[in-house]
Design an enzyme around this catalytic site. Structure first.
Site, PDB file in Angstrom:
ATOM      1  N   ASP A 144      -7.032   5.037 -10.863  1.00  0.00           N
ATOM      2  CA  ASP A 144      -8.453   4.758 -11.070  1.00  0.00           C
ATOM      3  C   ASP A 144      -9.238   6.058 -10.892  1.00  0.00           C
ATOM      4  O   ASP A 144      -9.151   6.702  -9.849  1.00  0.00           O
ATOM      5  CB  ASP A 144      -8.932   3.716 -10.060  1.00  0.00           C
ATOM      6  CG  ASP A 144     -10.322   3.189 -10.370  1.00  0.00           C
ATOM      7  OD1 ASP A 144     -11.173   3.991 -10.789  1.00  0.00           O
ATOM      8  OD2 ASP A 144     -10.557   1.988 -10.209  1.00  0.00           O
ATOM      9  N   THR A 175       2.638   5.446 -24.049  1.00  0.00           N
ATOM     10  CA  THR A 175       2.425   4.003 -24.115  1.00  0.00           C
ATOM     11  C   THR A 175       1.445   3.633 -25.224  1.00  0.00           C
ATOM     12  O   THR A 175       0.785   4.483 -25.822  1.00  0.00           O
ATOM     13  CB  THR A 175       1.859   3.488 -22.784  1.00  0.00           C
ATOM     14  OG1 THR A 175       0.537   4.009 -22.632  1.00  0.00           O
ATOM     15  CG2 THR A 175       2.723   3.934 -21.605  1.00  0.00           C
ATOM     16  N   ASP A 219       0.835  -1.191   0.000  1.00  0.00           N
ATOM     17  CA  ASP A 219       0.000   0.000   0.000  1.00  0.00           C
ATOM     18  C   ASP A 219       0.881   1.256   0.000  1.00  0.00           C
ATOM     19  O   ASP A 219       1.700   1.455   0.891  1.00  0.00           O
ATOM     20  CB  ASP A 219      -0.854  -0.066   1.274  1.00  0.00           C
ATOM     21  CG  ASP A 219      -1.784   1.096   1.473  1.00  0.00           C
ATOM     22  OD1 ASP A 219      -1.486   2.197   0.995  1.00  0.00           O
ATOM     23  OD2 ASP A 219      -2.814   0.882   2.131  1.00  0.00           O
TER      24      ASP A 219
END
Length: 245
Positions: free
Chosen positions: A150, A223, A127
């Protein structure tokens, strides 16, 4: 999060605690174990001792970890690690620290690091909030990177987004004066949220000349995920804020 693994879910919000500097409150990632490939398992079994750092609640001596003194870059949520390894390979005069909670991504990162013969990289499988709180010394980082976390795009989930005022101030203490917090997202609403949080964050100055977003710097690899998005007309927003106090 690395762009090539945008489905990996992210870290969590934090707040003060009477017992520890930071207390987990609302998770901003969903831990999905996933199935390890044989290559990822091999990398974890054979390369962790060279690249991995086990979590323990005590501060690191980063000069000792890397056996030198150099500018240090920490990336939160590196996904499958390909971009992180590419950045480390391109900047051998810097040391890189990656944090990821998803084991397949950690294994993939280790495998890529060995393939590319990268030596200036260490990784955590833990974490990020706890690593920052308990293992990273104050004013020890030159850059903190948070790429494609996210977005928790539903309004009722916005409280799960990692970029919140408390998190930013915890992160600020780990940056050197003049150090940079670099964020990127492909969700415009999250970009707006990040910008609002950072504009109100004590001790930071926006590096954007227009006081909003910056162009993607060359050191952040473009990417395949982004290239596909560009062809579909998707935007990507980079934000860079410097610690000034």
């Amino acid at each position: 999060m690395s762009t090539e693994d945008n489905n990996a879910q992210r870290e969590q919000d934090i707040s003060p605690s009477t017992e520890t500097p930071y207390l987990r409150r609302i998770r901003s990632f969903v831990l999905r174990e996933g199935r390890l490939t044989k290559g990822q398992q091999h990398a974890l079994d054979n390369y962790w001792s060279e690249y991995g750092i086990d979590y323990q609640p005590s501060l690191l001596d980063l000069d000792q970890v890397f056996t030198r003194s150099a500018p240090r870059v920490l990336e939160i949520g590196f996904g499958m690690g390909k971009s992180l390894v590419a950045m480390a390979q391109a900047a051998t005069d810097h040391d890189f620290i990656g944090i990821e909670v998803h084991r397949p991504g950690v294994g993939a990162c280790l495998s890529e690091a060995v393939t590319q013969q990268v030596k200036n990289l260490k990784v955590f499988e833990h974490d990020a909030v706890e690593v920052l709180a308990h293992m990273i010394p104050e004013q020890s980082l030159d850059t903190v990177q948070l790429f494609f976390p996210d977005p928790w795009h539903k309004k009722r989930h916005h409280k799960r987004r990692i970029v919140q005022a408390e998190f930013v101030q915890a992160l600020r203490s780990k940056l050197k004066i003049g150090g940079v917090f670099h964020m990127a997202t492909d969700w415009e609403n999250y970009a707006e949220h990040m910008l609002e949080v950072m504009q109100h964050a004590e001790g930071f100055s926006n590096l954007s000349a227009s006081n909003n977003y910056v162009e993607r710097p060359e050191h952040r690899p473009l990417t395949k995920f982004e290239q596909r998005g560009q062809k579909l007309g998707h935007g990507v927003w980079d934000l860079m804020f410097k610690r000034i106090t």
